[in-house]
Design a protein around this motif. Structure first.
Motif, PDB file in Angstrom:
ATOM      1  N   VAL A  62       0.841  -1.202   0.000  1.00 55.60           N
ATOM      2  CA  VAL A  62       0.000   0.000   0.000  1.00 55.60           C
ATOM      3  C   VAL A  62       0.876   1.252   0.000  1.00 55.60           C
ATOM      4  O   VAL A  62       0.626   2.209  -0.748  1.00 55.60           O
ATOM      5  CB  VAL A  62      -0.940   0.007   1.226  1.00 55.60           C
ATOM      6  N   LEU A  63       1.916   1.245   0.820  1.00 57.85           N
ATOM      7  CA  LEU A  63       2.822   2.393   0.910  1.00 57.85           C
ATOM      8  C   LEU A  63       3.505   2.660  -0.427  1.00 57.85           C
ATOM      9  O   LEU A  63       3.601   3.813  -0.870  1.00 57.85           O
ATOM     10  CB  LEU A  63       3.869   2.132   1.993  1.00 57.85           C
ATOM     11  N   GLN A  64       3.986   1.602  -1.073  1.00 56.44           N
ATOM     12  CA  GLN A  64       4.640   1.757  -2.371  1.00 56.44           C
ATOM     13  C   GLN A  64       3.693   2.405  -3.379  1.00 56.44           C
ATOM     14  O   GLN A  64       4.086   3.295  -4.141  1.00 56.44           O
ATOM     15  CB  GLN A  64       5.091   0.382  -2.893  1.00 56.44           C
ATOM     16  N   LEU A  65       2.440   1.961  -3.375  1.00 58.59           N
ATOM     17  CA  LEU A  65       1.460   2.503  -4.320  1.00 58.59           C
ATOM     18  C   LEU A  65       1.162   3.970  -4.029  1.00 58.59           C
ATOM     19  O   LEU A  65       1.143   4.800  -4.949  1.00 58.59           O
ATOM     20  CB  LEU A  65       0.165   1.688  -4.256  1.00 58.59           C
ATOM     21  N   VAL A  66       0.943   4.308  -2.763  1.00 62.76           N
ATOM     22  CA  VAL A  66       0.600   5.688  -2.399  1.00 62.76           C
ATOM     23  C   VAL A  66       1.739   6.642  -2.756  1.00 62.76           C
ATOM     24  O   VAL A  66       1.518   7.700  -3.355  1.00 62.76           O
ATOM     25  CB  VAL A  66       0.276   5.787  -0.892  1.00 62.76           C
ATOM     26  N   VAL A  67       2.965   6.260  -2.411  1.00 56.53           N
ATOM     27  CA  VAL A  67       4.118   7.121  -2.699  1.00 56.53           C
ATOM     28  C   VAL A  67       4.353   7.205  -4.206  1.00 56.53           C
ATOM     29  O   VAL A  67       4.634   8.282  -4.740  1.00 56.53           O
ATOM     30  CB  VAL A  67       5.381   6.607  -1.978  1.00 56.53           C
ATOM     31  N   SER A  68       4.223   6.081  -4.903  1.00 59.09           N
ATOM     32  CA  SER A  68       4.422   6.072  -6.360  1.00 59.09           C
ATOM     33  C   SER A  68       3.426   6.993  -7.052  1.00 59.09           C
ATOM     34  O   SER A  68       3.788   7.771  -7.943  1.00 59.09           O
ATOM     35  CB  SER A  68       4.275   4.650  -6.909  1.00 59.09           C
ATOM     36  N   LEU A 118      -7.006  -2.220   5.698  1.00 58.75           N
ATOM     37  CA  LEU A 118      -8.011  -3.272   5.880  1.00 58.75           C
ATOM     38  C   LEU A 118      -9.261  -2.753   6.582  1.00 58.75           C
ATOM     39  O   LEU A 118     -10.386  -3.137   6.244  1.00 58.75           O
ATOM     40  CB  LEU A 118      -7.422  -4.429   6.692  1.00 58.75           C
ATOM     41  N   ASP A 119      -9.062  -1.877   7.559  1.00 60.28           N
ATOM     42  CA  ASP A 119     -10.183  -1.436   8.388  1.00 60.28           C
ATOM     43  C   ASP A 119     -10.954  -0.262   7.788  1.00 60.28           C
ATOM     44  O   ASP A 119     -12.182  -0.214   7.865  1.00 60.28           O
ATOM     45  CB  ASP A 119      -9.660  -1.041   9.771  1.00 60.28           C
ATOM     46  N   ARG A 120     -10.221   0.685   7.177  1.00 63.18           N
ATOM     47  CA  ARG A 120     -10.872   1.919   6.714  1.00 63.18           C
ATOM     48  C   ARG A 120     -10.730   2.172   5.219  1.00 63.18           C
ATOM     49  O   ARG A 120     -11.275   3.151   4.710  1.00 63.18           O
ATOM     50  CB  ARG A 120     -10.311   3.113   7.496  1.00 63.18           C
ATOM     51  N   GLY A 121      -9.965   1.337   4.524  1.00 61.97           N
ATOM     52  CA  GLY A 121      -9.869   1.480   3.080  1.00 61.97           C
ATOM     53  C   GLY A 121      -8.684   2.306   2.608  1.00 61.97           C
ATOM     54  O   GLY A 121      -7.938   2.890   3.392  1.00 61.97           O
ATOM     55  N   MET A 122      -8.551   2.359   1.286  1.00 65.08           N
ATOM     56  CA  MET A 122      -7.397   3.005   0.661  1.00 65.08           C
ATOM     57  C   MET A 122      -7.347   4.509   0.927  1.00 65.08           C
ATOM     58  O   MET A 122      -6.276   5.079   1.133  1.00 65.08           O
ATOM     59  CB  MET A 122      -7.428   2.750  -0.853  1.00 65.08           C
ATOM     60  N   TYR A 142       5.434   0.586  11.337  1.00 64.59           N
ATOM     61  CA  TYR A 142       4.791   1.664  10.569  1.00 64.59           C
ATOM     62  C   TYR A 142       4.060   1.088   9.362  1.00 64.59           C
ATOM     63  O   TYR A 142       2.901   1.428   9.095  1.00 64.59           O
ATOM     64  CB  TYR A 142       5.849   2.675  10.134  1.00 64.59           C
ATOM     65  N   GLU A 143       4.719   0.183   8.635  1.00 62.97           N
ATOM     66  CA  GLU A 143       4.086  -0.427   7.465  1.00 62.97           C
ATOM     67  C   GLU A 143       2.908  -1.305   7.881  1.00 62.97           C
ATOM     68  O   GLU A 143       1.880  -1.349   7.190  1.00 62.97           O
ATOM     69  CB  GLU A 143       5.112  -1.245   6.682  1.00 62.97           C
ATOM     70  N   ALA A 144       3.045  -2.007   9.007  1.00 61.02           N
ATOM     71  CA  ALA A 144       1.949  -2.849   9.496  1.00 61.02           C
ATOM     72  C   ALA A 144       0.732  -2.001   9.854  1.00 61.02           C
ATOM     73  O   ALA A 144      -0.414  -2.394   9.601  1.00 61.02           O
ATOM     74  CB  ALA A 144       2.404  -3.654  10.708  1.00 61.02           C
ATOM     75  N   LEU A 145       0.984  -0.827  10.426  1.00 63.28           N
ATOM     76  CA  LEU A 145      -0.122   0.063  10.774  1.00 63.28           C
ATOM     77  C   LEU A 145      -0.835   0.557   9.514  1.00 63.28           C
ATOM     78  O   LEU A 145      -2.066   0.673   9.491  1.00 63.28           O
ATOM     79  CB  LEU A 145       0.401   1.245  11.591  1.00 63.28           C
ATOM     80  N   ILE A 146      -0.068   0.822   8.468  1.00 61.81           N
ATOM     81  CA  ILE A 146      -0.672   1.206   7.183  1.00 61.81           C
ATOM     82  C   ILE A 146      -1.557   0.071   6.676  1.00 61.81           C
ATOM     83  O   ILE A 146      -2.676   0.293   6.197  1.00 61.81           O
ATOM     84  CB  ILE A 146       0.414   1.539   6.142  1.00 61.81           C
ATOM     85  N   PHE A 182      -3.252   8.827   5.884  1.00 59.51           N
ATOM     86  CA  PHE A 182      -2.279   8.573   6.949  1.00 59.51           C
ATOM     87  C   PHE A 182      -0.847   8.725   6.432  1.00 59.51           C
ATOM     88  O   PHE A 182       0.000   9.346   7.083  1.00 59.51           O
ATOM     89  CB  PHE A 182      -2.488   7.161   7.507  1.00 59.51           C
ATOM     90  N   VAL A 183      -0.567   8.169   5.251  1.00 59.16           N
ATOM     91  CA  VAL A 183       0.775   8.266   4.668  1.00 59.16           C
ATOM     92  C   VAL A 183       1.109   9.717   4.339  1.00 59.16           C
ATOM     93  O   VAL A 183       2.231  10.180   4.567  1.00 59.16           O
ATOM     94  CB  VAL A 183       0.890   7.382   3.408  1.00 59.16           C
ATOM     95  N   ARG A 184       0.146  10.442   3.812  1.00 58.56           N
ATOM     96  CA  ARG A 184       0.378  11.856   3.506  1.00 58.56           C
ATOM     97  C   ARG A 184       0.711  12.642   4.768  1.00 58.56           C
ATOM     98  O   ARG A 184       1.626  13.468   4.781  1.00 58.56           O
ATOM     99  CB  ARG A 184      -0.869  12.458   2.846  1.00 58.56           C
ATOM    100  N   PHE A 185      -0.028  12.383   5.826  1.00 62.51           N
ATOM    101  CA  PHE A 185       0.151  13.128   7.072  1.00 62.51           C
ATOM    102  C   PHE A 185       1.481  12.803   7.747  1.00 62.51           C
ATOM    103  O   PHE A 185       2.146  13.686   8.290  1.00 62.51           O
ATOM    104  CB  PHE A 185      -1.005  12.815   8.026  1.00 62.51           C
TER     105      PHE A 185
END
Length: 225
Positions: free
Chosen positions: A43-49, A121-125, A112-116, A131-134
């Protein structure tokens, strides 16, 4: 758990996911954050990419990959985890607990990655992206996304011709406050591009850019000598 939710303004539907995300396998509780870390990494890779793709339209695939690696690496993610005070919330085995010391960088980054992954899973993309932006992407906002033409040309020249490009000043004229510089970049004594600018550095960058724009034809001419 309440502290974490209040800190980031995220209300979990399944709060068990938070517990799992912040539990290291060394704790011996029959749960660990390894699977969530695997998911969160993707998820992190996708958001940053996606963020870099939109913010840096002038960069090519290789340059975007290098830039992403500056942010998605264990050291950077561990620092983000520390700023978010995740170290205070981690559940670790006794062997990894050191009074007065933060956990290992890899443990912090994984948490950090596990929390992402848990947020996804809980709140969606959308919430995971927020969260990653913040927490991470605020550091990207002030970076100027410009291609490094000189480094790019140098890499190509070294790989193809086993030598370095040479920049030669052709002309510098005009009044002191408004000088214009003209520079030629050469490879093995042959001109590859000419650039102009308000400084020698700017002219060299423009010359490298010109050389890259016509790289295929220049490469063929050089190899045909």
């Amino acid at each position: 758990m309440d502290v974490l939710e209040e800190r980031f303004g995220i209300r979990f539907k399944n709060r068990e996911l938070i517990k799992i995300a912040l539990t290291h396998s060394s704790a011996g509780l029959g749960i660990s954050n390894e699977r969530l870390e695997f998911l969160g990494d993707s998820v992190l890779q996708l958001v940053v990419s996606r963020h870099l793709y939109r913010r840096a339209p002038s960069l090519d695939e290789g340059e975007l990959t290098k830039l992403r690696a500056r942010f998605v690496n264990k050291n950077t993610l561990a620092q983000v985890a520390l700023r978010a005070h995740l170290d205070d919330l981690l559940t670790l085995g006794d062997s990894l607990k050191k009074p007065g010391e933060a956990p290992q960088l890899s443990i912090l980054a994984d948490a950090y990655e596990a929390l992402i992954g848990a947020i996804y899973l809980d709140r969606g993309m959308k919430m995971a992206q927020r969260f990653v932006r913040f927490t991470l992407l605020r550091e990207v906002s002030n970076i100027k996304f410009e291609r490094d033409f000189k480094s790019e040309l140098q890499e190509k020249v070294i790989k193809t011709f086993r030598c370095y490009p040479n920049y030669r000043l052709l002309k510098a004229d005009g009044p002191q406050h408004a000088k214009r510089f003209r520079v030629e970049v050469k490879v093995n004594g042959r001109g590859f591009g000419i650039g102009e600018g308000r400084s020698r550095k700017e002219a060299e960058k423009e010359a490298a850019k010109k050389a890259l724009l016509s790289w295929k034809s220049l490469k063929g001419r050089q190899q045909g000598r």
